[in-house]
Design an enzyme around this catalytic site. Structure first.
Site, mmCIF file in Angstrom:
data_model
loop_
_atom_site.group_PDB
_atom_site.id
_atom_site.type_symbol
_atom_site.label_atom_id
_atom_site.label_comp_id
_atom_site.label_asym_id
_atom_site.label_seq_id
_atom_site.Cartn_x
_atom_site.Cartn_y
_atom_site.Cartn_z
ATOM 1 N N TYR A 49 0.842 -1.151 0.086
ATOM 2 C CA TYR A 49 -0.095 0.075 0.001
ATOM 3 C C TYR A 49 0.756 1.190 -0.017
ATOM 4 O O TYR A 49 2.108 1.091 0.448
ATOM 5 C CB TYR A 49 -0.742 -0.006 1.274
ATOM 6 C CG TYR A 49 -0.423 0.096 2.640
ATOM 7 C CD1 TYR A 49 -0.007 1.209 3.145
ATOM 8 C CD2 TYR A 49 0.102 -1.312 3.094
ATOM 9 C CE1 TYR A 49 0.535 1.120 4.464
ATOM 10 C CE2 TYR A 49 0.902 -1.133 4.383
ATOM 11 C CZ TYR A 49 1.123 0.061 4.956
ATOM 12 O OH TYR A 49 1.804 0.148 6.216
ATOM 13 N N ASP A 250 -1.638 3.267 17.077
ATOM 14 C CA ASP A 250 -1.767 2.763 15.751
ATOM 15 C C ASP A 250 -1.520 3.779 14.713
ATOM 16 O O ASP A 250 -1.750 3.545 13.608
ATOM 17 C CB ASP A 250 -2.723 1.750 15.585
ATOM 18 C CG ASP A 250 -2.535 0.967 14.428
ATOM 19 O OD1 ASP A 250 -1.292 0.539 13.973
ATOM 20 O OD2 ASP A 250 -3.591 0.717 13.691
HETATM 21 C C1 0GY Z 1 -0.347 -2.123 12.007
HETATM 22 C C2 0GY Z 1 -0.981 -2.536 11.249
HETATM 23 C C3 0GY Z 1 -1.124 -2.846 9.832
HETATM 24 C C4 0GY Z 1 0.094 -2.450 8.842
HETATM 25 C C5 0GY Z 1 1.174 -2.458 9.315
HETATM 26 O O1 0GY Z 1 3.591 -3.101 8.825
HETATM 27 C C6 0GY Z 1 2.343 -2.641 8.269
HETATM 28 O O2 0GY Z 1 2.232 -2.105 7.104
HETATM 29 O O3 0GY Z 1 1.681 -2.498 10.589
HETATM 30 C C7 0GY Z 1 -2.226 -3.239 9.031
HETATM 31 O O4 0GY Z 1 -2.622 -3.108 8.011
HETATM 32 O O5 0GY Z 1 -2.717 -4.213 9.726
HETATM 33 O O6 0GY Z 1 -0.781 -0.967 12.714
HETATM 34 O O7 0GY Z 1 0.376 -2.903 12.832
#
Ligand code: 0GY
Length: 296
Positions: A49, A250
């Site tokens: 992404y 987050d």
């Molecule tokens: C999180 C969540 C996400 C993504 C990442 O490493 C990442 O891209 O951590 C998710 O999309 O669940 O906050 O851990």
């Protein structure tokens, strides 16, 4: 869905509310990320992404608005194994941020030491198939063995359906382990549901497995309050494992562009899962300081 002019996704609230809950002095947001800025810190060619820029100055302004004192900046997959954006965030924090890296298994000892000098205190192993192409367990164990002498820990991100399959791997990790978002249980099952029972069995198997009691927005539909299922499932965990829990926003909420949470509302969940001042102190201050700031 909101996007930038060049089509990158925006997943953070433009105007988060001021929470009613006032965190204790020294409180740490122990799970947040920084993205870019892309012009300075490009994303990985393999990123699943492409987020809009969410640099450290915006993170620190949010920290102050929410009443927090420090951040732990955790590596997100869109930056591959390049930790420069994290190191930049830590360097700009006046000692108020530490970080968790993702590293290439071929990293040298000198590079690991440089990460330590830059404020990194752990490595993250990500098992979410939608975020990473592979998660080589043997290589991860090698990395875990190499970071142990630095006093670092492993942060691990997986979903509840692979917990049993991961147990031998987790048992082989020689450092303290922190599990992101409790291994993403189905909170609708309640505190005694299959997912929470399996997760508690993991916590009971070793006293050096910690977890982040984070992300009601990810674990419960709809992504807004009151998040009663999350509170019902998670509160007993905080009460039963008070010395092994961490909390974080987050921010900037990767991949939550269709249900962007209000960070102020997330903070107001804290007194519902940690009901006493003592539990709040452990969750927000004592535990994260012990893990991230106890050694230079
Ligand atoms: C999180 C969540 C996400 C993504 C990442 O490493 C990442 O891209 O951590 C998710 O999309 O669940 O906050 O851990």
């Amino acid at each position: 869905m909101s996007t930038t002019s060049d089509g990158r996704i925006l997943s953070w609230h433009p105007n988060p509310s001021k929470p009613h809950f006032v965190p204790p002095p020294g409180a740490v947001d122990a799970h947040c990320h920084v993205f870019g800025p892309m012009a300075e810190f490009p994303f990985s060619a393999g990123a699943k992404y492409l987020p809009g820029d969410a640099g450290p100055e915006i993170l620190f302004a949010l920290r102050d608005r929410l009443g927090f004192d420090r951040n732990v900046i955790v590596h997100a997959s869109c930056h591959g194994t390049d930790n420069a954006a994290r190191l930049n965030g830590i360097a700009r924090s006046n000692g108020k941020a530490r970080g968790v890296a993702v590293v290439d298994p071929a990293i040298s000892d000198a590079e690991l030491e440089a990460l330590h000098a830059g404020g990194i205190r752990g490595v993250r192993f990500n098992f979410l198939k939608r975020l990473v192409d592979n998660a080589p367990k043997d290589k991860f164990i090698e990395i875990a063995k190499r970071i142990a002498p630095l006093g670092w820990h492993v942060v691990i991100y997986f979903e509840a359906d692979i917990l049993e399959e991961l147990r031998p791997f987790l048992d082989a990790i020689p450092t303290l382990i922190v599990v992101d978002h409790m291994g993403r249980p189905d909170v609708r099952q309640g505190p005694d549901g299959i997912d929470m029972k399996a997760f508690r069995a993991l916590l009971d198997s070793r006293d050096d497995i910690w977890t982040k009691v984070t992300c009601p927005d990810r674990l419960e539909e709809p992504a807004g309050p009151p998040w009663n299922d999350f509170v019902g499932a998670v509160r007993p965990l905080v009460e039963d494992y008070p010395d092994r829990v961490l909390w974080g926003t987050d921010w900037p909420h990767p991949n939550m562009q269709n249900a962007v949470p209000d960070d102020g509302a997330l903070v107001d969940v804290i007194p519902r899962i940690a009901r006493t001042a003592e539990l709040q102190q452990k969750l927000l201050v004592t535990n994260p300081l012990r893990l991230y700031w106890s050694r230079e």
